[in-house]
Enzyme design. Structure first.
Site, PDB file in Angstrom:
ATOM      1  N   ILE A 101     -10.927  -2.919  -3.366  1.00 10.51           N
ATOM      2  CA  ILE A 101     -11.090  -2.582  -1.952  1.00 10.51           C
ATOM      3  C   ILE A 101     -10.747  -1.101  -1.741  1.00 10.51           C
ATOM      4  CG2 ILE A 101     -10.429  -3.217   0.425  1.00 10.51           C
ATOM      5  CD1 ILE A 101     -11.670  -5.568  -1.233  1.00 10.51           C
TER       6      ILE A 101
ATOM      7  N   TYR B 280       1.755  -6.039 -12.378  1.00  7.45           N
ATOM      8  CA  TYR B 280       1.048  -6.398 -11.133  1.00  7.45           C
ATOM      9  C   TYR B 280       0.376  -7.770 -11.267  1.00  7.45           C
ATOM     10  CZ  TYR B 280      -2.270  -5.507  -7.223  1.00  7.45           C
ATOM     11  OH  TYR B 280      -3.013  -5.571  -6.067  1.00  7.45           O
TER      12      TYR B 280
ATOM     13  N   VAL C 139      10.412  -4.998   2.017  1.00  5.00           N
ATOM     14  CA  VAL C 139      10.250  -6.447   1.818  1.00  5.00           C
ATOM     15  C   VAL C 139      11.022  -6.971   0.611  1.00  5.00           C
ATOM     16  CG1 VAL C 139       8.011  -6.689   2.992  1.00  5.00           C
ATOM     17  CG2 VAL C 139       8.067  -6.166   0.534  1.00  5.00           C
TER      18      VAL C 139
HETATM   19  P1  NAP Z   1      -1.852   0.490   0.439  1.00  6.63           P
HETATM   20  O1  NAP Z   1      -2.970   1.165   1.157  1.00  6.63           O
HETATM   21  O2  NAP Z   1      -1.169   1.202  -0.673  1.00  6.63           O
HETATM   22  O3  NAP Z   1      -0.782   0.025   1.544  1.00  6.63           O
HETATM   23  C1  NAP Z   1       0.383  -0.620   1.140  1.00  6.63           C
HETATM   24  C2  NAP Z   1       1.166  -1.034   2.352  1.00  6.63           C
HETATM   25  O4  NAP Z   1       2.338  -1.731   1.889  1.00  6.63           O
HETATM   26  C3  NAP Z   1       1.668   0.138   3.177  1.00  6.63           C
HETATM   27  O5  NAP Z   1       1.658  -0.242   4.535  1.00  6.63           O
HETATM   28  C4  NAP Z   1       3.108   0.320   2.701  1.00  6.63           C
HETATM   29  O6  NAP Z   1       3.977   0.869   3.689  1.00  6.63           O
HETATM   30  C5  NAP Z   1       3.490  -1.127   2.450  1.00  6.63           C
HETATM   31  N1  NAP Z   1       4.627  -1.239   1.529  1.00  6.63           N
HETATM   32  C6  NAP Z   1       4.701  -0.816   0.245  1.00  6.63           C
HETATM   33  N2  NAP Z   1       5.894  -1.135  -0.276  1.00  6.63           N
HETATM   34  C7  NAP Z   1       6.590  -1.764   0.703  1.00  6.63           C
HETATM   35  C8  NAP Z   1       7.875  -2.337   0.785  1.00  6.63           C
HETATM   36  N3  NAP Z   1       8.725  -2.326  -0.255  1.00  6.63           N
HETATM   37  N4  NAP Z   1       8.258  -2.932   1.950  1.00  6.63           N
HETATM   38  C9  NAP Z   1       7.431  -2.948   3.026  1.00  6.63           C
HETATM   39  N5  NAP Z   1       6.180  -2.430   3.006  1.00  6.63           N
HETATM   40  C10 NAP Z   1       5.778  -1.835   1.864  1.00  6.63           C
HETATM   41  O7  NAP Z   1      -2.317  -0.889  -0.193  1.00  6.63           O
HETATM   42  P2  NAP Z   1      -3.609  -1.809   0.085  1.00  6.63           P
HETATM   43  O8  NAP Z   1      -4.664  -1.413  -0.877  1.00  6.63           O
HETATM   44  O9  NAP Z   1      -3.886  -1.863   1.524  1.00  6.63           O
HETATM   45  O10 NAP Z   1      -3.037  -3.200  -0.449  1.00  6.63           O
HETATM   46  C11 NAP Z   1      -2.538  -4.208   0.408  1.00  6.63           C
HETATM   47  C12 NAP Z   1      -2.333  -5.478  -0.422  1.00  6.63           C
HETATM   48  O11 NAP Z   1      -3.565  -5.876  -0.993  1.00  6.63           O
HETATM   49  C13 NAP Z   1      -1.341  -5.299  -1.579  1.00  6.63           C
HETATM   50  O12 NAP Z   1      -0.587  -6.470  -1.737  1.00  6.63           O
HETATM   51  C14 NAP Z   1      -2.263  -5.126  -2.764  1.00  6.63           C
HETATM   52  O13 NAP Z   1      -1.647  -5.483  -3.980  1.00  6.63           O
HETATM   53  C15 NAP Z   1      -3.403  -6.040  -2.392  1.00  6.63           C
HETATM   54  N6  NAP Z   1      -4.650  -5.757  -3.081  1.00  6.63           N
HETATM   55  C16 NAP Z   1      -5.290  -4.576  -2.886  1.00  6.63           C
HETATM   56  C17 NAP Z   1      -6.481  -4.336  -3.566  1.00  6.63           C
HETATM   57  C18 NAP Z   1      -7.264  -3.059  -3.403  1.00  6.63           C
HETATM   58  O14 NAP Z   1      -8.272  -2.908  -4.100  1.00  6.63           O
HETATM   59  N7  NAP Z   1      -6.868  -2.144  -2.529  1.00  6.63           N
HETATM   60  C19 NAP Z   1      -6.983  -5.299  -4.459  1.00  6.63           C
HETATM   61  C20 NAP Z   1      -6.298  -6.488  -4.631  1.00  6.63           C
HETATM   62  C21 NAP Z   1      -5.136  -6.710  -3.923  1.00  6.63           C
HETATM   63  P3  NAP Z   1       4.154   2.484   3.870  1.00  6.63           P
HETATM   64  O15 NAP Z   1       2.889   2.986   4.509  1.00  6.63           O
HETATM   65  O16 NAP Z   1       5.336   2.616   4.750  1.00  6.63           O
HETATM   66  O17 NAP Z   1       4.340   3.036   2.481  1.00  6.63           O
END
Ligand code: NAP
Length: 258
Positions: free
Chosen positions: A199, A166, A75
Protein backbone atom coordinates in the site's frame (compact mmCIF):
# COMPACT_ATOMS: atom_id res chain seq x y z
CA UNK A 1 -37.65 -2.35 0.09
CA UNK A 2 -39.00 0.54 -1.96
CA UNK A 3 -36.59 2.33 -4.29
CA UNK A 4 -36.60 5.65 -2.37
CA UNK A 5 -35.50 3.80 0.77
CA UNK A 6 -32.73 2.15 -1.21
CA UNK A 7 -31.50 5.49 -2.61
CA UNK A 8 -31.22 6.97 0.86
CA UNK A 9 -29.69 3.78 2.25
CA UNK A 10 -27.74 4.03 5.43
CA UNK A 11 -25.47 1.04 4.93
CA UNK A 12 -22.19 1.14 6.83
CA UNK A 13 -23.54 3.88 9.07
CA UNK A 14 -21.43 4.44 12.20
CA UNK A 15 -23.36 7.39 13.64
CA UNK A 16 -23.15 7.51 17.43
CA UNK A 17 -20.31 5.00 17.61
CA UNK A 18 -16.84 5.71 18.94
CA UNK A 19 -13.85 4.20 17.19
CA UNK A 20 -10.38 4.00 18.70
CA UNK A 21 -7.72 3.81 16.00
CA UNK A 22 -4.02 3.41 16.72
CA UNK A 23 -1.46 5.05 14.44
CA UNK A 24 -3.97 7.35 12.78
CA UNK A 25 -1.80 10.44 12.41
CA UNK A 26 -1.01 9.34 8.83
CA UNK A 27 -1.14 6.50 6.32
CA UNK A 28 -3.66 3.68 6.57
CA UNK A 29 -4.78 4.63 10.09
CA UNK A 30 -5.64 8.17 9.05
CA UNK A 31 -7.60 6.90 6.02
CA UNK A 32 -9.59 4.57 8.30
CA UNK A 33 -10.28 7.44 10.72
CA UNK A 34 -11.46 9.71 7.89
CA UNK A 35 -13.64 6.96 6.39
CA UNK A 36 -15.25 6.14 9.75
CA UNK A 37 -15.81 9.83 10.54
CA UNK A 38 -17.50 10.35 7.16
CA UNK A 39 -19.88 7.58 8.23
CA UNK A 40 -20.61 9.44 11.48
CA UNK A 41 -18.24 7.81 13.99
CA UNK A 42 -16.53 9.79 16.74
CA UNK A 43 -12.79 9.19 16.63
CA UNK A 44 -10.19 8.73 19.38
CA UNK A 45 -6.82 8.07 17.84
CA UNK A 46 -3.37 7.21 19.13
CA UNK A 47 -0.10 8.43 17.70
CA UNK A 48 3.41 8.63 19.03
CA UNK A 49 6.04 10.87 17.42
CA UNK A 50 4.54 13.21 14.90
CA UNK A 51 2.61 15.88 16.80
CA UNK A 52 2.26 18.08 13.70
CA UNK A 53 0.62 15.32 11.61
CA UNK A 54 -1.56 14.37 14.58
CA UNK A 55 -2.81 17.96 14.96
CA UNK A 56 -3.56 18.09 11.22
CA UNK A 57 -5.47 14.78 11.40
CA UNK A 58 -7.44 16.04 14.39
CA UNK A 59 -8.35 19.23 12.47
CA UNK A 60 -9.44 17.34 9.31
CA UNK A 61 -11.57 14.92 11.35
CA UNK A 62 -13.20 17.74 13.35
CA UNK A 63 -14.16 19.42 10.07
CA UNK A 64 -16.33 16.37 9.37
CA UNK A 65 -18.47 17.36 12.37
CA UNK A 66 -17.68 14.43 14.65
CA UNK A 67 -16.09 14.41 18.09
CA UNK A 68 -12.37 13.74 17.80
CA UNK A 69 -9.32 13.62 20.06
CA UNK A 70 -5.74 12.48 19.52
CA UNK A 71 -3.79 10.81 22.35
CA UNK A 72 -0.01 10.62 22.41
CA UNK A 73 0.62 7.06 23.52
CA UNK A 74 3.09 4.32 22.66
CA UNK A 75 1.03 1.19 21.96
CA UNK A 76 3.87 -1.00 23.22
CA UNK A 77 3.55 0.53 26.72
CA UNK A 78 1.11 -1.64 28.68
CA UNK A 79 0.33 0.85 31.45
CA UNK A 80 0.25 3.75 28.99
CA UNK A 81 -2.37 2.06 26.77
CA UNK A 82 -4.44 1.11 29.83
CA UNK A 83 -4.44 4.75 30.96
CA UNK A 84 -5.23 5.98 27.43
CA UNK A 85 -8.22 3.65 27.10
CA UNK A 86 -9.55 4.70 30.52
CA UNK A 87 -9.17 8.34 29.48
CA UNK A 88 -10.95 7.69 26.15
CA UNK A 89 -13.88 6.04 27.96
CA UNK A 90 -14.04 9.06 30.28
CA UNK A 91 -13.88 11.50 27.34
CA UNK A 92 -16.23 9.68 24.94
CA UNK A 93 -18.48 7.66 27.26
CA UNK A 94 -17.85 4.33 25.61
CA UNK A 95 -15.92 2.57 22.86
CA UNK A 96 -17.59 0.53 20.10
CA UNK A 97 -14.75 -0.18 17.66
CA UNK A 98 -11.02 -0.75 18.10
CA UNK A 99 -8.68 -0.71 15.11
CA UNK A 100 -5.17 -1.95 15.91
CA UNK A 101 -3.27 -0.30 13.08
CA UNK A 102 -0.04 1.14 14.54
CA UNK A 103 2.94 -0.66 13.11
CA UNK A 104 6.61 -0.28 12.24
CA UNK A 105 9.23 -2.11 10.21
CA UNK A 106 12.93 -2.65 10.94
CA UNK A 107 13.95 -4.77 7.96
CA UNK A 108 17.06 -6.89 7.52
CA UNK A 109 18.09 -10.46 6.88
CA UNK A 110 18.13 -12.52 10.07
CA UNK A 111 21.89 -12.88 9.63
CA UNK A 112 22.35 -9.19 10.41
CA UNK A 113 19.15 -8.44 12.36
CA UNK A 114 19.87 -6.91 15.74
CA UNK A 115 18.04 -8.21 18.79
CA UNK A 116 16.66 -4.71 19.41
CA UNK A 117 15.15 -4.60 15.89
CA UNK A 118 13.38 -7.89 16.52
CA UNK A 119 12.12 -6.79 19.95
CA UNK A 120 10.98 -3.35 18.77
CA UNK A 121 8.91 -4.72 15.88
CA UNK A 122 7.30 -7.40 18.07
CA UNK A 123 6.62 -4.88 20.84
CA UNK A 124 4.91 -2.28 18.67
CA UNK A 125 3.05 -4.53 16.22
CA UNK A 126 2.16 -7.61 18.26
CA UNK A 127 2.33 -6.55 21.91
CA UNK A 128 0.70 -3.25 20.98
CA UNK A 129 -2.25 -5.21 19.59
CA UNK A 130 -2.36 -7.28 22.79
CA UNK A 131 -2.20 -4.17 25.00
CA UNK A 132 -5.02 -2.37 23.22
CA UNK A 133 -7.21 -5.47 22.90
CA UNK A 134 -6.77 -6.25 26.59
CA UNK A 135 -7.62 -2.65 27.35
CA UNK A 136 -11.08 -2.85 25.72
CA UNK A 137 -11.74 -6.56 26.43
CA UNK A 138 -13.83 -6.20 29.59
CA UNK A 139 -15.52 -3.05 28.35
CA UNK A 140 -16.72 -4.91 25.24
CA UNK A 141 -17.61 -8.04 27.24
CA UNK A 142 -19.79 -6.08 29.66
CA UNK A 143 -21.56 -4.22 26.85
CA UNK A 144 -21.96 -7.50 24.96
CA UNK A 145 -20.89 -5.89 21.70
CA UNK A 146 -17.80 -4.51 20.01
CA UNK A 147 -15.63 -4.68 16.93
CA UNK A 148 -11.91 -5.33 16.86
CA UNK A 149 -10.10 -4.94 13.56
CA UNK A 150 -6.42 -5.83 13.45
CA UNK A 151 -4.19 -4.67 10.62
CA UNK A 152 -1.93 -7.61 9.84
CA UNK A 153 -0.11 -8.10 6.50
CA UNK A 154 0.20 -10.62 3.70
CA UNK A 155 3.78 -10.97 5.00
CA UNK A 156 2.29 -12.62 8.09
CA UNK A 157 0.73 -15.24 5.79
CA UNK A 158 3.46 -15.83 3.19
CA UNK A 159 6.62 -14.60 4.99
CA UNK A 160 9.15 -12.31 3.35
CA UNK A 161 12.95 -12.41 3.19
CA UNK A 162 14.32 -9.54 5.25
CA UNK A 163 11.21 -9.24 7.39
CA UNK A 164 11.40 -12.18 9.82
CA UNK A 165 10.61 -9.84 12.74
CA UNK A 166 7.67 -8.18 10.97
CA UNK A 167 6.33 -11.48 9.55
CA UNK A 168 6.47 -13.02 13.05
CA UNK A 169 4.55 -10.07 14.51
CA UNK A 170 1.92 -10.12 11.77
CA UNK A 171 1.50 -13.93 11.89
CA UNK A 172 1.13 -13.52 15.65
CA UNK A 173 -1.59 -10.93 15.10
CA UNK A 174 -3.48 -13.38 12.90
CA UNK A 175 -3.25 -16.06 15.61
CA UNK A 176 -4.35 -13.55 18.23
CA UNK A 177 -7.27 -12.42 16.05
CA UNK A 178 -8.63 -15.97 15.73
CA UNK A 179 -8.06 -16.77 19.43
CA UNK A 180 -9.78 -13.65 20.75
CA UNK A 181 -12.55 -14.09 18.16
CA UNK A 182 -13.25 -17.51 19.70
CA UNK A 183 -13.13 -16.07 23.24
CA UNK A 184 -15.54 -13.23 22.52
CA UNK A 185 -17.88 -14.62 19.85
CA UNK A 186 -20.63 -15.53 22.31
CA UNK A 187 -20.43 -11.99 23.78
CA UNK A 188 -21.40 -10.33 20.51
CA UNK A 189 -17.87 -9.08 19.83
CA UNK A 190 -16.30 -9.72 16.43
CA UNK A 191 -12.55 -9.82 15.88
CA UNK A 192 -11.15 -9.80 12.36
CA UNK A 193 -7.92 -8.97 10.58
CA UNK A 194 -7.08 -7.24 7.34
CA UNK A 195 -3.93 -8.34 5.55
CA UNK A 196 -2.83 -5.51 3.25
CA UNK A 197 -0.38 -6.21 0.44
CA UNK A 198 1.70 -3.29 -0.85
CA UNK A 199 0.00 0.00 0.00
CA UNK A 200 1.33 3.47 -0.91
CA UNK A 201 2.24 5.08 2.46
CA UNK A 202 5.33 6.48 4.23
CA UNK A 203 6.15 2.88 5.21
CA UNK A 204 6.52 1.66 1.62
CA UNK A 205 7.99 4.99 0.45
CA UNK A 206 10.93 4.30 2.78
CA UNK A 207 11.84 1.17 0.79
CA UNK A 208 14.75 1.31 -1.70
CA UNK A 209 13.50 2.19 -5.22
CA UNK A 210 14.51 -1.21 -6.67
CA UNK A 211 12.75 -3.17 -3.92
CA UNK A 212 9.62 -1.05 -4.43
CA UNK A 213 9.63 -1.69 -8.18
CA UNK A 214 10.13 -5.43 -7.64
CA UNK A 215 7.26 -5.54 -5.12
CA UNK A 216 4.86 -3.82 -7.53
CA UNK A 217 5.96 -6.07 -10.43
CA UNK A 218 5.00 -9.10 -8.31
CA UNK A 219 1.43 -7.88 -7.82
CA UNK A 220 -1.01 -9.41 -10.36
CA UNK A 221 -2.82 -6.03 -10.58
CA UNK A 222 0.58 -4.35 -11.25
CA UNK A 223 -0.06 -1.39 -8.99
CA UNK A 224 0.23 -0.42 -5.34
CA UNK A 225 -2.93 -0.38 -3.26
CA UNK A 226 -4.26 2.89 -1.87
CA UNK A 227 -5.01 3.61 1.77
CA UNK A 228 -8.71 3.88 0.87
CA UNK A 229 -8.67 0.20 -0.21
CA UNK A 230 -7.87 -0.75 3.37
CA UNK A 231 -10.21 1.84 4.86
CA UNK A 232 -13.15 0.49 2.81
CA UNK A 233 -12.56 -3.01 4.14
CA UNK A 234 -12.20 -1.74 7.71
CA UNK A 235 -15.49 0.15 7.35
CA UNK A 236 -17.23 -3.01 6.20
CA UNK A 237 -15.87 -4.99 9.17
CA UNK A 238 -16.84 -2.22 11.61
CA UNK A 239 -20.37 -1.94 10.26
CA UNK A 240 -23.57 -3.73 11.28
CA UNK A 241 -23.49 -5.38 7.85
CA UNK A 242 -20.52 -7.53 8.95
CA UNK A 243 -22.17 -8.69 12.20
CA UNK A 244 -21.83 -12.41 11.41
CA UNK A 245 -18.16 -12.33 10.37
CA UNK A 246 -15.53 -13.13 13.00
CA UNK A 247 -12.05 -14.68 13.12
CA UNK A 248 -11.59 -13.83 9.45
CA UNK A 249 -8.46 -12.55 7.70
CA UNK A 250 -9.25 -10.50 4.59
CA UNK A 251 -6.40 -9.98 2.15
CA UNK A 252 -6.48 -6.62 0.36
CA UNK A 253 -3.51 -6.99 -1.93
CA UNK A 254 -4.33 -6.85 -5.65
CA UNK A 255 -3.83 -10.62 -5.79
CA UNK A 256 -0.30 -10.49 -4.35
CA UNK A 257 -0.72 -13.44 -1.95
CA UNK A 258 -2.97 -15.69 -4.07
P1 NAP B 1 2.92 4.50 8.47
O1 NAP B 1 2.51 5.41 7.36
O2 NAP B 1 4.36 4.32 8.76
O3 NAP B 1 2.14 4.99 9.79
C1 NAP B 1 2.36 4.32 10.99
C2 NAP B 1 1.45 4.89 12.05
O4 NAP B 1 1.68 4.15 13.26
C3 NAP B 1 1.75 6.34 12.38
O5 NAP B 1 0.53 6.98 12.69
C4 NAP B 1 2.63 6.25 13.63
O6 NAP B 1 2.52 7.38 14.49
C5 NAP B 1 2.00 5.05 14.30
N1 NAP B 1 2.91 4.42 15.26
C6 NAP B 1 4.12 3.87 15.01
N2 NAP B 1 4.64 3.36 16.14
C7 NAP B 1 3.74 3.61 17.13
C8 NAP B 1 3.69 3.33 18.51
N3 NAP B 1 4.69 2.70 19.14
N4 NAP B 1 2.59 3.71 19.21
C9 NAP B 1 1.57 4.37 18.61
N5 NAP B 1 1.55 4.65 17.29
C10 NAP B 1 2.63 4.29 16.56
O7 NAP B 1 2.36 3.03 8.26
P2 NAP B 1 1.20 2.46 7.30
O8 NAP B 1 1.83 2.03 6.03
O9 NAP B 1 0.05 3.38 7.29
O10 NAP B 1 0.87 1.12 8.09
C11 NAP B 1 -0.24 0.99 8.96
C12 NAP B 1 -0.40 -0.48 9.33
O11 NAP B 1 -0.60 -1.25 8.15
C13 NAP B 1 0.83 -1.07 10.04
O12 NAP B 1 0.42 -1.98 11.02
C14 NAP B 1 1.52 -1.81 8.91
O13 NAP B 1 2.35 -2.85 9.38
C15 NAP B 1 0.35 -2.30 8.11
N6 NAP B 1 0.66 -2.65 6.74
C16 NAP B 1 1.08 -1.70 5.87
C17 NAP B 1 1.38 -2.06 4.56
C18 NAP B 1 1.85 -1.07 3.53
O14 NAP B 1 2.15 -1.50 2.41
N7 NAP B 1 1.91 0.22 3.83
C19 NAP B 1 1.26 -3.41 4.16
C20 NAP B 1 0.83 -4.35 5.08
C21 NAP B 1 0.52 -3.95 6.37
P3 NAP B 1 3.46 8.70 14.29
O15 NAP B 1 2.96 9.41 13.07
O16 NAP B 1 3.26 9.47 15.54
O17 NAP B 1 4.86 8.18 14.10
Amino acid sequence: MILSEYRGNTMFNLTGKTAVITGASRGIGKAIAMKFAKQGANIAFLHIFDAENAAQTEKELAELGVKVKGYECDVSDFNGTKAAIEQIIEDFGEIHILVNNAGIIRDGLMLSMKEEDFDKVINVNLKGTFNMTKGVYQHFMKKRRGRIINIASVVGINGNAGQSNYASAKAGIIGMTKSVAKELASRGVTVNAIAPGFIATDMTASMPEKAREAAIAAIPMKKAGQVEDIANTALFLASDEAAYITGEVIKVDGGMAM
